[in-house]
Scaffold this motif. Structure first.
Motif, PDB file in Angstrom:
ATOM      1  N   UNK A 175       1.048  -1.389   0.329  1.00 52.54           N
ATOM      2  CA  UNK A 175       0.000   0.054   0.163  1.00 52.54           C
ATOM      3  C   UNK A 175       0.999   1.369   0.154  1.00 52.54           C
ATOM      4  N   UNK A 176       1.925   1.358   1.094  1.00 52.86           N
ATOM      5  CA  UNK A 176       2.764   2.576   0.805  1.00 52.86           C
ATOM      6  C   UNK A 176       3.593   2.853  -0.421  1.00 52.86           C
ATOM      7  N   UNK A 177       4.070   1.911  -1.363  1.00 56.71           N
ATOM      8  CA  UNK A 177       4.375   1.993  -2.599  1.00 56.71           C
ATOM      9  C   UNK A 177       4.004   2.490  -3.223  1.00 56.71           C
ATOM     10  N   UNK A 178       2.197   1.817  -3.763  1.00 56.23           N
ATOM     11  CA  UNK A 178       1.072   3.111  -4.074  1.00 56.23           C
ATOM     12  C   UNK A 178       0.865   4.165  -3.841  1.00 56.23           C
ATOM     13  N   UNK A 179       1.014   4.043  -2.558  1.00 58.21           N
ATOM     14  CA  UNK A 179       0.672   5.743  -2.030  1.00 58.21           C
ATOM     15  C   UNK A 179       1.778   6.876  -2.551  1.00 58.21           C
ATOM     16  N   UNK A 189       3.734  11.108  -6.438  1.00 60.18           N
ATOM     17  CA  UNK A 189       4.553  11.381  -7.092  1.00 60.18           C
ATOM     18  C   UNK A 189       4.040  11.136  -8.299  1.00 60.18           C
ATOM     19  N   UNK A 190       2.987  10.755  -9.025  1.00 65.96           N
ATOM     20  CA  UNK A 190       2.114  10.994 -10.622  1.00 65.96           C
ATOM     21  C   UNK A 190       1.768  12.156 -10.711  1.00 65.96           C
ATOM     22  N   UNK A 191       2.041  12.637 -12.180  1.00 66.84           N
ATOM     23  CA  UNK A 191       1.523  13.567 -12.873  1.00 66.84           C
ATOM     24  C   UNK A 191       0.095  13.101 -13.857  1.00 66.84           C
ATOM     25  N   UNK A 192      -0.858  13.336 -13.288  1.00 64.21           N
ATOM     26  CA  UNK A 192      -1.050  14.856 -13.294  1.00 64.21           C
ATOM     27  C   UNK A 192      -1.205  14.870 -11.429  1.00 64.21           C
ATOM     28  N   UNK A 193      -1.092  15.693 -11.338  1.00 60.11           N
ATOM     29  CA  UNK A 193      -1.366  15.343  -9.356  1.00 60.11           C
ATOM     30  C   UNK A 193      -2.653  14.953  -8.315  1.00 60.11           C
ATOM     31  N   UNK A 194      -2.925  14.076  -8.173  1.00 61.95           N
ATOM     32  CA  UNK A 194      -3.942  13.615  -7.619  1.00 61.95           C
ATOM     33  C   UNK A 194      -4.202  14.629  -6.832  1.00 61.95           C
ATOM     34  N   UNK A 195      -5.267  14.703  -6.501  1.00 57.61           N
ATOM     35  CA  UNK A 195      -6.143  15.732  -5.446  1.00 57.61           C
ATOM     36  C   UNK A 195      -6.969  14.994  -4.224  1.00 57.61           C
ATOM     37  N   UNK A 196      -6.721  13.654  -4.455  1.00 55.29           N
ATOM     38  CA  UNK A 196      -7.322  12.689  -3.853  1.00 55.29           C
ATOM     39  C   UNK A 196      -7.177  11.721  -2.490  1.00 55.29           C
ATOM     40  N   UNK A 197      -6.192  12.654  -1.950  1.00 57.38           N
ATOM     41  CA  UNK A 197      -5.527  11.146  -1.122  1.00 57.38           C
ATOM     42  C   UNK A 197      -5.549  12.028   1.026  1.00 57.38           C
ATOM     43  N   UNK A 198      -5.542  10.779   0.843  1.00 58.35           N
ATOM     44  CA  UNK A 198      -6.753  10.759   2.348  1.00 58.35           C
ATOM     45  C   UNK A 198      -5.729  11.500   3.576  1.00 58.35           C
ATOM     46  N   UNK A 228      -2.460  20.277   7.375  1.00 62.52           N
ATOM     47  CA  UNK A 228      -3.202  19.328   7.622  1.00 62.52           C
ATOM     48  C   UNK A 228      -4.549  19.364   6.712  1.00 62.52           C
ATOM     49  N   UNK A 229      -4.881  19.208   6.277  1.00 64.41           N
ATOM     50  CA  UNK A 229      -6.140  19.612   5.550  1.00 64.41           C
ATOM     51  C   UNK A 229      -7.615  20.135   6.445  1.00 64.41           C
ATOM     52  N   UNK A 277      -6.638  15.466   0.747  1.00 62.13           N
ATOM     53  CA  UNK A 277      -5.189  16.875   1.154  1.00 62.13           C
ATOM     54  C   UNK A 277      -5.595  17.097  -0.899  1.00 62.13           C
ATOM     55  N   UNK A 278      -5.760  18.598  -0.838  1.00 60.34           N
ATOM     56  CA  UNK A 278      -5.651  19.043  -1.991  1.00 60.34           C
ATOM     57  C   UNK A 278      -4.812  18.678  -3.001  1.00 60.34           C
TER      58      UNK A 278
END
Length: 92
Positions: free
Chosen positions: A3-7, A12-21, A57-58, A64-65
């Protein structure tokens, strides 16, 4: 694949994800050996590999945005952490 590797890949992916808790990020930081301490309001002082950073912290819902993820990505890169360096450490 952990899970940590996927996170880390998502951070680091582009475009930046806006859906990470935030709680997932906090779990990842602890897994990486970070010390995390609140410094007032929504700010946290984080230290990994002797590199200090401040993360926010969001405010709403714990997600997180894109700006917060970009800031986290820059901090992790300064601390020498990337998806590839994490994978190398895991396979040693």
């Amino acid at each position: 694949m952990s899970h940590h590797s996927n996170l880390l890949r998502a951070i680091f992916q582009d475009p930046i994800s806006g859906n990470i808790h935030w709680r997932e990020i906090e779990s990842l930081l602890h897994h990486l050996g970070a010390s995390i301490e609140p410094v007032g309001g929504a700010r946290f002082r984080v230290v990994i590999n002797k590199v200090e950073g401040f993360l926010h912290h969001p405010h709403h819902g714990g997600v997180c945005n894109k700006q917060e993820i970009k800031h986290l990505r820059e901090y992790l890169a300064r601390a020498g952490i990337s998806p590839s360096s994490y994978e190398e450490q895991r396979h040693k």
